[in-house]
Design a protein around this motif. Structure first.
Motif, short mmCIF file in Angstrom:
data_model
loop_
_atom_site.label_atom_id
_atom_site.label_comp_id
_atom_site.label_asym_id
_atom_site.label_seq_id
_atom_site.Cartn_x
_atom_site.Cartn_y
_atom_site.Cartn_z
N ASP A 63 32.60 77.99 -13.31
CA ASP A 63 33.02 78.48 -11.99
C ASP A 63 34.54 78.35 -11.90
OD1 ASP A 63 33.11 79.38 -9.45
OD2 ASP A 63 32.17 77.62 -8.53
N GLN A 358 34.07 74.28 -11.95
CA GLN A 358 32.95 73.63 -12.62
C GLN A 358 32.86 74.22 -14.03
OE1 GLN A 358 29.13 74.27 -10.84
NE2 GLN A 358 28.10 72.73 -12.08
N ASP A 403 22.20 77.38 -12.19
CA ASP A 403 23.28 77.73 -11.26
C ASP A 403 23.56 79.23 -11.29
OD1 ASP A 403 23.60 75.09 -10.55
OD2 ASP A 403 25.10 74.70 -12.10
N VAL A 405 26.56 81.87 -10.76
CA VAL A 405 28.01 81.99 -10.74
C VAL A 405 28.37 83.46 -10.77
CG1 VAL A 405 30.17 81.42 -11.88
CG2 VAL A 405 28.29 79.78 -11.91
N ASP A 406 28.98 83.91 -9.69
CA ASP A 406 29.36 85.33 -9.56
C ASP A 406 28.13 86.22 -9.75
OD1 ASP A 406 31.97 84.60 -9.06
OD2 ASP A 406 32.53 84.63 -11.17
#
Length: 465
Positions: A63, A358, A403, A405-406
């Motif tokens: 991230d 991150q 997760d 991310v984008d």
């Protein structure tokens, strides 16, 4: 003689033949048009039935926050001089590299030396007068003390004589009490009281005289004129020492604000030196991102001058206050400083920064909008699984999600494997078990639309069993 009936029949036969030819041509044209339209329809249907199939691969899902900034020296030093004098020599210009101790410029020292000499002469005369005044004041104190001693002795003698007069008058009165001896005793007693009062008055008066003389001594020590002269002399001597301006540090000269002939002012920045032994990037941060940034975060910096080379950096300072102008209005946004691990760049270059919020690294990832969910709420994606005849069938594969991310979501488990051909169906129309011919499938990689550049043209995707 020609038969009229036979000549009349010929035009009719000719017209009939032309009509047949026209009909045949019309049929042929219609057949050609139908064939073209049929093929066009097939092509349209084929285009509508195309499906994108891409291999599942690992991606860096760190991230990050992207910023733009300017390269600057790790530290900036504004060079000033206390000398209020004319600049007579400037030895550097913008872009010059200097070392500590290098002479940057010189200022006129002669005028300052002349002022110092004048003040020292004036001060010498003043000191002489002050010395005389001090001696006179000290003498006045001594004289006041001597006067007090003398006057108190005289007053004490008067008391002693008055006491003797009282003693004599008391004896006469005791020997012959009466109207003749009593007045003498009364007068003698009054004389003694007057002598004592005079002694006390003398003590007070002489003490005041001594105090006044001592006060004058103290006043001579704290004259405003002397203090002002000393302060001025101290300032001029400091200015004289600052007439030769040297570099307080090494670096590159990034600004020169004066030139030869200018009169320098106190606290005026003559020039600026940036320490280029270590560099930093100063970047503006959007309000939505500033709270995510912390000192110590790693960063990657790129610049057009160094091409695709990635320079490592570290967030060294986060400014969470908007820059304010003189009138209190906001002049700029929040900012951040990134210390660089090398000094290949130059001061003033534009740079792009990616700060790692991150750091995930390379993980298996898929576009989040291709994830589907079954009736139990379990996530899955559709994979094009190859068949022996070259076709492919849409097959479900479960995924455990991590997760997001984008655009991508991390895959932490499930049946999906790296290299699987995932069906990019954004419309949600493709269902499990649907079969595709080789010519219906395409990949951006095969079309040359990836980072590698434009390829030689479209080709069918080879679906491996």
């Amino acid at each position: 003689m020609m038969d009229k009936s036979s000549t009349a029949a010929k035009p009719k036969k000719k017209r009939k033949k032309v009509l047949i030819i026209v009909l045949v041509v019309a049929v042929i044209i219609a057949a050609v048009i139908w064939n073209v339209l049929h093929k066009a329809g097939e092509q349209v249907e084929m285009v509508n039935n195309l499906v994108e199939v891409e291999p599942v691969q690992k991606r860096d899902l760190s991230d990050t926050i992207s910023l733009k900034g300017t390269v600057a020296g790790a530290s900036r030093t504004n060079v000033t001089s206390k000398a209020v004098s004319e600049i007579t020599e400037m030895n550097v210009q913008v872009g010059d590299i200097v070392k500590p101790g290098d002479v940057l410029c010189r200022l006129d020292s002669a005028s300052i030396e002349e002022k110092i000499a004048d003040l020292e002469r004036s001060q010498s005369n003043a000191n002489a007068i002050e010395s005389i005044n001090d001696r006179q004041a000290a003498d006045a104190v001594q004289q006041a003390r001597e006067d007090q001693e003398r006057q108190l002795k005289e007053a004490q003698l008067a008391i002693t004589q008055a006491e003797e007069g009282v003693t004599i008058a008391q004896r006469a009165y005791d020997a012959n009490p009466g109207d003749e001896t009593f007045p003498n005793l009364l007068n003698a007693t009054r004389a003694l009281e007057s002598a004592k009062d005079n002694y006390n008055t003398t003590v007070d008066a002489t003490n005041r005289a001594i105090e006044n003389a001592q006060l004058q001594v103290q006043l001579n020590r704290y004259k405003d004129s002397d203090s002002s002269t000393n302060d001025t002399l101290k300032s001029l001597r400091e200015q004289l020492e600052d007439c030769v301006v040297t570099a307080p540090c090494g670096g590159v000269v990034t600004a020169v604000n004066v030139r030869v002939g200018d009169i320098n002012g106190d606290k005026v920045t003559i020039l600026t030196i940036e320490d280029t032994s270590s560099l930093k990037v100063v970047a503006t941060v959007a309000e939505a991102d500033i709270l995510q940034l912390q000192e110590g975060m790693s960063a990657v910096v790129t610049a057009s001058a160094t091409g695709e080379e990635e320079i490592k950096g570290t967030v060294s300072r986060v400014v969470r206050v908007k820059e304010q102008s003189m009138d209190g209005q906001t002049a700029g946004g929040y900012s951040v400083e990134i210390a660089l691990d090398n000094s290949e760049l130059l001061v003033g270059m534009e740079a792009k920064v990616r700060v790692m919020i991150q750091e995930k690294g390379e993980v298996l990832a898929i576009p989040y909008d291709l994830i589907r969910y079954d009736d139990n709420g379990d996530a899955y994606v559709l994979i094009a699984e190859g068949n022996s005849d070259g076709t492919a069938t849409a097959v479900k594969k479960s995924v455990t999600l991590g997760d997001e991310v984008d655009y991508y979501t991390e895959v932490t488990g499930g049946e999906l494997q790296e290299g699987d051909r995932m069906i990019y169906d954004y419309s949600g129309m493709i269902v499990e078990g649907q079969t595709f011919a080789p010519e219906q499938m395409y990949s951006e990689q095969d079309l040359g639309m990836t980072d590698g550049g434009i390829g030689g043209g479209a080709s069918n995707v080879e679906v491996v069993e």
